[in-house]
Write an enzyme that holds these catalytic residues in place. Structure first.
Site, PDB file in Angstrom:
ATOM      1  N   GLN A   1       0.216  -0.945   0.092  1.00 46.61           N
ATOM      2  CA  GLN A   1      -0.115   0.064   0.001  1.00 46.61           C
ATOM      3  C   GLN A   1       0.907   1.077   0.093  1.00 46.61           C
ATOM      4  OE1 GLN A   1      -2.486   1.913   3.339  1.00 46.61           O
ATOM      5  NE2 GLN A   1      -4.339   1.468   2.224  1.00 46.61           N
TER       6      GLN A   1
ATOM      7  N   CYS B   1      -6.815   7.066   5.051  1.00 47.75           N
ATOM      8  CA  CYS B   1      -5.925   7.500   6.298  1.00 47.75           C
ATOM      9  C   CYS B   1      -6.436   9.210   6.516  1.00 47.75           C
ATOM     10  CB  CYS B   1      -4.714   7.146   5.472  1.00 47.75           C
ATOM     11  SG  CYS B   1      -3.882   7.905   7.319  1.00 47.75           S
TER      12      CYS B   1
ATOM     13  N   LYS C   1      -8.167   1.518  -1.394  1.00 43.66           N
ATOM     14  CA  LYS C   1      -8.753   2.087  -0.209  1.00 43.66           C
ATOM     15  C   LYS C   1      -9.547   3.255  -0.017  1.00 43.66           C
ATOM     16  CE  LYS C   1      -8.244  -0.625   4.726  1.00 43.66           C
ATOM     17  NZ  LYS C   1      -7.710   0.933   5.280  1.00 43.66           N
TER      18      LYS C   1
ATOM     19  N   ASN D   1     -14.527  -3.404   4.602  1.00 41.35           N
ATOM     20  CA  ASN D   1     -14.138  -2.959   5.837  1.00 41.35           C
ATOM     21  C   ASN D   1     -14.543  -2.386   6.576  1.00 41.35           C
ATOM     22  OD1 ASN D   1     -11.378  -0.498   6.656  1.00 41.35           O
ATOM     23  ND2 ASN D   1     -11.263  -3.301   7.293  1.00 41.35           N
ATOM     24  N   GLY D   2     -14.110  -2.665   8.204  1.00 41.09           N
ATOM     25  CA  GLY D   2     -14.628  -1.920   9.430  1.00 41.09           C
ATOM     26  C   GLY D   2     -15.484  -2.696  10.424  1.00 41.09           C
ATOM     27  N   ASP D   3     -15.191  -2.859  11.427  1.00 42.28           N
ATOM     28  CA  ASP D   3     -15.267  -4.030  12.707  1.00 42.28           C
ATOM     29  C   ASP D   3     -15.706  -5.694  11.505  1.00 42.28           C
ATOM     30  OD1 ASP D   3     -15.536  -1.472  13.650  1.00 42.28           O
ATOM     31  OD2 ASP D   3     -17.806  -1.410  13.417  1.00 42.28           O
TER      32      ASP D   3
ATOM     33  N   ARG E   1      -8.299  -4.628  12.844  1.00 43.24           N
ATOM     34  CA  ARG E   1      -8.459  -5.012  13.925  1.00 43.24           C
ATOM     35  C   ARG E   1      -8.435  -6.524  14.638  1.00 43.24           C
ATOM     36  NH1 ARG E   1     -11.624   0.149  15.646  1.00 43.24           N
ATOM     37  NH2 ARG E   1     -12.763  -0.544  13.367  1.00 43.24           N
TER      38      ARG E   1
HETATM   39  C1  FMN Z   1      -3.668   1.446  14.382  1.00 52.60           C
HETATM   40  C2  FMN Z   1      -3.723   1.262  12.771  1.00 52.60           C
HETATM   41  C3  FMN Z   1      -2.891   1.802  11.893  1.00 52.60           C
HETATM   42  C4  FMN Z   1      -4.045   1.357  10.168  1.00 52.60           C
HETATM   43  N1  FMN Z   1      -3.115   1.639   9.190  1.00 52.60           N
HETATM   44  C5  FMN Z   1      -3.011   1.809   7.921  1.00 52.60           C
HETATM   45  C6  FMN Z   1      -2.920   1.965   6.757  1.00 52.60           C
HETATM   46  O1  FMN Z   1      -1.381   2.114   7.078  1.00 52.60           O
HETATM   47  N2  FMN Z   1      -4.051   1.508   5.574  1.00 52.60           N
HETATM   48  C7  FMN Z   1      -4.864   1.976   5.511  1.00 52.60           C
HETATM   49  O2  FMN Z   1      -5.159   1.339   4.594  1.00 52.60           O
HETATM   50  N3  FMN Z   1      -6.472   1.872   6.226  1.00 52.60           N
HETATM   51  C8  FMN Z   1      -4.899   1.758   8.435  1.00 52.60           C
HETATM   52  N4  FMN Z   1      -5.964   1.368   9.586  1.00 52.60           N
HETATM   53  C9  FMN Z   1      -6.966   1.771   8.703  1.00 52.60           C
HETATM   54  C10 FMN Z   1      -7.573  -0.160   8.680  1.00 52.60           C
HETATM   55  O3  FMN Z   1      -7.368  -0.550   7.749  1.00 52.60           O
HETATM   56  C11 FMN Z   1      -8.881  -0.477   8.942  1.00 52.60           C
HETATM   57  O4  FMN Z   1      -9.601   0.160   7.458  1.00 52.60           O
HETATM   58  C12 FMN Z   1     -10.065   0.271   9.543  1.00 52.60           C
HETATM   59  O5  FMN Z   1      -9.288  -0.004  10.839  1.00 52.60           O
HETATM   60  C13 FMN Z   1     -11.753  -0.333  10.024  1.00 52.60           C
HETATM   61  O6  FMN Z   1     -11.184  -1.986   9.861  1.00 52.60           O
HETATM   62  P1  FMN Z   1     -10.799  -3.077  11.553  1.00 52.60           P
HETATM   63  O7  FMN Z   1     -12.234  -2.030  11.901  1.00 52.60           O
HETATM   64  O8  FMN Z   1     -11.205  -4.737  10.296  1.00 52.60           O
HETATM   65  O9  FMN Z   1     -10.204  -2.419  11.368  1.00 52.60           O
HETATM   66  C14 FMN Z   1      -5.357   1.543  10.455  1.00 52.60           C
HETATM   67  C15 FMN Z   1      -6.168   1.037  10.808  1.00 52.60           C
HETATM   68  C16 FMN Z   1      -5.751   1.530  12.946  1.00 52.60           C
HETATM   69  C17 FMN Z   1      -6.570   0.540  13.475  1.00 52.60           C
END
Ligand code: FMN
Length: 296
Positions: A55, A85, A125, A182-184, A206
């Site tokens: 990425q 981001c 993304k 994506n998300g949760d 996460r």
């Molecule tokens: C500590 C942390 C670092 C993350 N780094 C990135 C990243 O480098 N690139 C990205 O696209 N999303 C990043 N995200 C977002 C996650 O990829 C994801 O979109 C977001 O956490 C929601 O998905 P989840 O509920 O499965 O965590 C990050 C999230 C967290 C909490």
């Protein structure tokens, strides 16, 4: 995920599901193209890593294209462009990440430049939009498709929401390219729900913290109880190999906190390891906490 899905973490995840598609931490195109030495991931070689999406983030199309070429040469199997981001350093100060949700024209130029630069697939993304009044993710996905992106991952929150509230996964029936939800998402039921609603897959963030075997559980390939202490020891060894002992120990503390979360006496364990700098002492604490056996 920044600070998480580095090479050691990817290898641990892969030890449970060898052919899992995994995305790297976000990589700055400036840092990568400038070959900045302070950032080890600028020199990762993905040839032995299987299916790995690299990425990139940035706001300058030709630098993003050059970065994509470097990553293709390093063995990445696809290039993912960060358009979600919300961190100010990325989104507001450099006009990259989520800021591209406000500048679809630039987003299109970046995707187009990256697609032309490489022979491997390109994805984006993104999030639902900048804020509640600008939920224009569908427009951005159409632009991505027109610019040659093959698929998109959609985090079901706005930039303004950050990580608050529940993720909402919208209807995607009219989308021109495949969408990964994506998300949760954390369970087999979550993934099945997304697939039944037309999503091409689920991206898990996460829920994998402290549980890098979660993908094996979801796919049904990991059934036996996991020896978490053993996983932590292997992970620590990979971190030491990659970052060197001095840097690995402080970086590993957060992983140990996640590995130990919810286990009785874990707060005493965390307090103890936060005071230790010697890697062998950390190993001893892991052995003692999980009561596992390993060769030191
Ligand atoms: C500590 C942390 C670092 C993350 N780094 C990135 C990243 O480098 N690139 C990205 O696209 N999303 C990043 N995200 C977002 C996650 O990829 C994801 O979109 C977001 O956490 C929601 O998905 P989840 O509920 O499965 O965590 C990050 C999230 C967290 C909490």
């Amino acid at each position: 995920m920044a600070g998480i899905s580095d090479r050691p973490f990817r290898m641990i995840v892969r030890s449970f599901v060898p052919d899992l598609p995994i995305v790297t931490e976000m990589i700055s195109c400036h840092s990568l193209v400038g070959r900045h030495k302070n950032c080890l991931r600028n020199f990762d070689n993905y040839a032995d890593e299987g299916n790995v999406g690299a990425q990139i983030f940035g706001a300058v199309p030709h630098l993003m294209a050059d970065a994509a070429k470097i990553l293709q040469d390093a063995g990445a199997t696809w290039i993912d462009i960060n358009m979600g981001c919300p961190v100010p350093k990325v989104a507001t100060r450099s006009g990259a990440g989520a800021f591209l949700m406000r500048d679809h024209k630039l987003a299109g130029k970046i995707i187009d430049a990256v697609v032309r630069a490489v022979q491997i697939p390109v994805s984006i993304k993104t999030r639902l939009g900048w804020d509640e009044s600008h939920m224009d993710w569908a427009d951005l996905i159409h632009i991505a498709a027109d610019s040659g992106a093959q698929f998109a991952a959609l985090h079901g929150r706005t930039r303004a929401a950050g990580y608050t509230g529940d993720a909402v996964h919208p209807e995607i029936s009219d989308m021109p390219i495949q969408i990964i939800a994506n998300g949760d998402l954390a369970t087999v039921a979550d993934v099945e729900d997304m697939i039944s609603r037309g999503y091409a897959g689920a991206m898990i963030g996460r829920a994998m913290l402290g549980r890098p075997w979660i993908f094996g559980e979801i796919l049904g390939t990991v059934k036996s109880p996991i020896n978490i202490g053993d996983v932590a020891l292997r992970h620590l060894d990979l971190m030491v190999e990659y970052y060197g002992e001095r840097n690995a120990v402080p970086m590993f503390r957060k992983h140990l906190a996640w590995y130990s979360a919810g286990i009785p006496n874990s707060s005493e364990f965390r307090t103890k390891i936060n005071q230790i700098t010697d890697v062998n002492a950390i190993r001893q604490e892991i052995l003692q906490f999980w009561g596992c056996v390993a060769n030191l």
